[in-house]
Design a protein around this motif. Structure first.
Motif, short mmCIF file in Angstrom:
data_model
loop_
_atom_site.label_atom_id
_atom_site.label_comp_id
_atom_site.label_asym_id
_atom_site.label_seq_id
_atom_site.Cartn_x
_atom_site.Cartn_y
_atom_site.Cartn_z
N TYR A 131 3.60 6.63 -8.58
CA TYR A 131 4.00 5.23 -8.45
C TYR A 131 2.97 4.33 -9.13
CZ TYR A 131 6.06 1.07 -6.34
OH TYR A 131 6.68 -0.14 -6.15
N ASP A 190 3.51 4.49 -12.83
CA ASP A 190 4.77 3.90 -13.25
C ASP A 190 4.81 2.38 -13.11
OD1 ASP A 190 5.69 6.42 -13.84
OD2 ASP A 190 6.87 6.64 -12.00
N HIS A 191 3.99 1.84 -12.20
CA HIS A 191 4.09 0.41 -11.90
C HIS A 191 2.82 -0.37 -12.18
CE1 HIS A 191 7.42 2.21 -9.62
NE2 HIS A 191 8.01 1.03 -9.72
N PRO A 197 6.21 1.17 -0.53
CA PRO A 197 7.46 0.91 -1.25
C PRO A 197 8.66 0.98 -0.31
CG PRO A 197 6.67 3.12 -1.72
CD PRO A 197 5.59 2.44 -0.92
N ALA A 245 11.09 6.36 -4.31
CA ALA A 245 9.70 6.34 -4.76
C ALA A 245 8.81 7.20 -3.87
CB ALA A 245 9.18 4.90 -4.76
N ARG A 246 9.32 7.53 -2.69
CA ARG A 246 8.53 8.31 -1.73
C ARG A 246 8.97 9.77 -1.66
NH1 ARG A 246 10.14 4.29 2.73
NH2 ARG A 246 9.16 5.70 4.24
#
Length: 215
Positions: free
Chosen positions: A33, A36-37, A112, A117-118
Motif C-alpha cells: 500500500y 502504491d499510494h 484503509p 487493500a488489506r
C-alpha cells in the motif's frame, strides 16, 4: 497538501519485527500500500527473516528497485540516516488486532477502508515454477495435501502437539497428506515440543512429512 506542492523523493526502512513467516505475510499488504499510494517513496527497504527474503523478492518483482528486502542478519548494512518504521510496539500488540491492520497502524499510521487493500498478496505458483524451472508438487510428490504450521510466536496461539496429531491422523485417513512447515523441532511456551521425524524431512526446504509428539 497545497496545490503545486512537490515532495522530495525519500527512502524508508520498514522493520517487520516480532513474528514468524505468517506474521510477515500478513504485514506485506501494508508495504504494498505504501508503494502504491506514496509516489515520492523512492525506495522501501524492508527487513524480514532471512528465510523470507527470496520469497518476498519474488512477490514484489514488478516494483523493481523501488523495494529491497534484507534479512535480519544483514543489519550491519543498516543506514541510520534513512528514516524507519517498525511493527514492534509495546503498547499496541497483535493479540487484539489483526496482524495486517496492526501493520498498517504501526508502519503507516493509517487504516484503509477498502478491504481489498488489506488482502494477503497472491503468490503465482505457476510463475514461480517457471522462474525456477521446478514443479514443486512433482519434486516433493505432493498432490492432495494440507499445510500445517507447527511454529507459534505467542502462547495464546499455540496449537498443541496432541491436537496436531489428531488432525494429521484424520487427514491421512481421508487420503490427504499433511505437510509440516517450520523447524524440525519446535518448543512451546506451555512446555510441549513438536519433533519431526528427521528421516522424513525434505532437507533445506523446511517441509516435512512427520508425526508430532508431546513430551
Amino acid at each position: 497538501m497545497r496545490a503545486g506542492t512537490v515532495l522530495r523523493p525519500i527512502k524508508v526502512n520498514f522493520w517487520l519485527t516480532k513474528g514468524g513467516m505468517g506474521d510477515t505475510l500478513a504485514r506485506l499488504p501494508a508495504v504494498k500500500y505504501a508503494l502504491d499510494h506514496t509516489a515520492h517513496l523512492e525506495q522501501a527497504i524492508v527487513w524480514v527473516q532471512d528465510y523470507m527474503v527470496e520469497f518476498c523478492q519474488f512477490l514484489f518483482a514488478s516494483y523493481g528497485a523501488r523495494i529491497v528486502f534484507k534479512g535480519y542478519s544483514q543489519k550491519a548494512e543498516l543506514d541510520n540516516t534513512i528514516p524507519g518504521m517498525m511493527t514492534d510496539s509495546d503498547h499496541h500488540t497483535t493479540l487484539k488486532t489483526h496482524i495486517t491492520d496492526h501493520a498498517f497502524h504501526t508502519l503507516l499510521d493509517f487504516q484503509p477502508t477498502n478491504i481489498d487493500a488489506r488482502n494477503y498478496l497472491k503468490f503465482d505458483v505457476a510463475e514461480y515454477e517457471r522462474k525456477v524451472g521446478v514443479d514443486v508438487c512433482d519434486r516433493y510428490n505432493l498432490n492432495n495435501y494440507v499445510v500445517i504450521c507447527t511454529g507459534f510466536t505467542s502462547a495464546t496461539r499455540e496449537w498443541l502437539p496432541q491436537h496436531i496429531n489428531q488432525v494429521s491422523a484424520w487427514l491421512k485417513e481421508q487420503g490427504i497428506q499433511p505437510v509440516f512447515l517450520g523447524k524440525s523441532q519446535s518448543f512451546f511456551d506451555t512446555g510441549a515440543a513438536v519433533d519431526a521425524k528427521v528421516g522424513n524431512i525434505v532437507t533445506g526446504k523446511q517441509i516435512g512429512r512427520a508425526s508430532c509428539r508431546e513430551r
